[in-house]
Design a protein around this motif. Structure first.
Motif, PDB file in Angstrom:
ATOM      1  N   LEU A   5      18.588 -63.994  29.279  1.00 23.41           N
ATOM      2  CA  LEU A   5      19.276 -65.321  28.171  1.00 23.41           C
ATOM      3  C   LEU A   5      20.539 -64.210  27.755  1.00 23.41           C
ATOM      4  CD1 LEU A   5      16.503 -66.663  26.087  1.00 23.41           C
ATOM      5  CD2 LEU A   5      17.776 -66.796  28.283  1.00 23.41           C
ATOM      6  N   SER A   6      21.660 -64.896  26.848  1.00 25.45           N
ATOM      7  CA  SER A   6      22.880 -64.566  26.681  1.00 25.45           C
ATOM      8  C   SER A   6      22.854 -65.140  25.710  1.00 25.45           C
ATOM      9  CB  SER A   6      23.857 -65.307  27.660  1.00 25.45           C
ATOM     10  OG  SER A   6      23.915 -66.837  27.277  1.00 25.45           O
ATOM     11  N   SER A   7      23.475 -64.187  24.462  1.00 21.35           N
ATOM     12  CA  SER A   7      23.702 -64.050  23.476  1.00 21.35           C
ATOM     13  C   SER A   7      24.108 -66.054  22.384  1.00 21.35           C
ATOM     14  CB  SER A   7      24.434 -63.330  22.293  1.00 21.35           C
ATOM     15  OG  SER A   7      25.979 -63.022  23.466  1.00 21.35           O
ATOM     16  N   GLU A   8      24.843 -66.487  23.635  1.00 23.92           N
ATOM     17  CA  GLU A   8      25.431 -67.899  23.187  1.00 23.92           C
ATOM     18  C   GLU A   8      23.665 -68.560  22.986  1.00 23.92           C
ATOM     19  OE1 GLU A   8      28.329 -69.328  26.302  1.00 23.92           O
ATOM     20  OE2 GLU A   8      28.849 -67.666  26.699  1.00 23.92           O
ATOM     21  N   LYS A   9      24.362 -69.552  21.649  1.00 26.80           N
ATOM     22  CA  LYS A   9      23.224 -70.509  21.861  1.00 26.80           C
ATOM     23  C   LYS A   9      23.516 -71.871  22.145  1.00 26.80           C
ATOM     24  CE  LYS A   9      21.932 -68.898  17.467  1.00 26.80           C
ATOM     25  NZ  LYS A   9      21.855 -68.997  16.220  1.00 26.80           N
ATOM     26  N   PRO A  10      22.414 -72.218  22.917  1.00 25.51           N
ATOM     27  CA  PRO A  10      22.970 -73.918  23.672  1.00 25.51           C
ATOM     28  C   PRO A  10      23.191 -74.962  22.650  1.00 25.51           C
ATOM     29  CG  PRO A  10      20.177 -73.474  23.204  1.00 25.51           C
ATOM     30  CD  PRO A  10      21.353 -72.924  22.780  1.00 25.51           C
TER      31      PRO A  10
END
Length: 137
Positions: A103-108
């Motif tokens: 998973l990327s570190s960006e939050k949905p």
């Protein structure tokens, strides 16, 4: 001279003696009080020195224990040791490459999160799901 005048000279009244001794008694009392205060203050200083020495020794001991515990914590948190414990004591193994989810570190954004896991066919930026090889959770 008569007997009366000589008897007055020879007799000493108690009040006269006390008046002559009073300054000496007061001076002695003052010196005694100052001496007792000095000795008391010196005893208190020595006692405080002993207390300070004990507190410093305890501080050194606690600092030594803290350093030892920090070293022990760093040793216990070492990745190699954790991996060895996971393998030997917990029976864990490294997952197959196809079972890893990155998973990327960006939050949905809020409201766009779904309750089900995304399928590999969905193209969402920052999320990559590998196939599970037919085994469930």
């Amino acid at each position: 001279m008569s007997k009366a005048s000589s008897s007055q000279r020879g007799s000493v009244s108690l009040t006269g003696v006390l008046l002559h001794l009073l300054p000496a008694v007061l001076l002695f009392s003052l010196f005694a009080a100052v001496g007792m205060l000095h000795v008391t203050s010196r005893v208190m200083v020595v006692d405080m020195g002993y207390r300070l020495s004990r507190a410093e020794a305890e501080s050194r001991s606690l600092t030594r224990d803290n350093d030892r515990l920090k070293l022990e914590l760093a040793t216990l948190k070492a990745p190699g040791r954790l991996e060895r414990v996971a393998r030997e004591q917990l029976g864990m193994t490294m997952p197959a490459g196809s079972a890893v989810v990155s998973l990327s570190s960006e939050k949905p954004a809020r409201g766009s999160a779904s309750a089900s896991a995304p399928s590999p066919s969905q193209d969402k930026p920052g999320v990559r799901v590998a196939g599970r090889g037919g085994s469930g959770r």
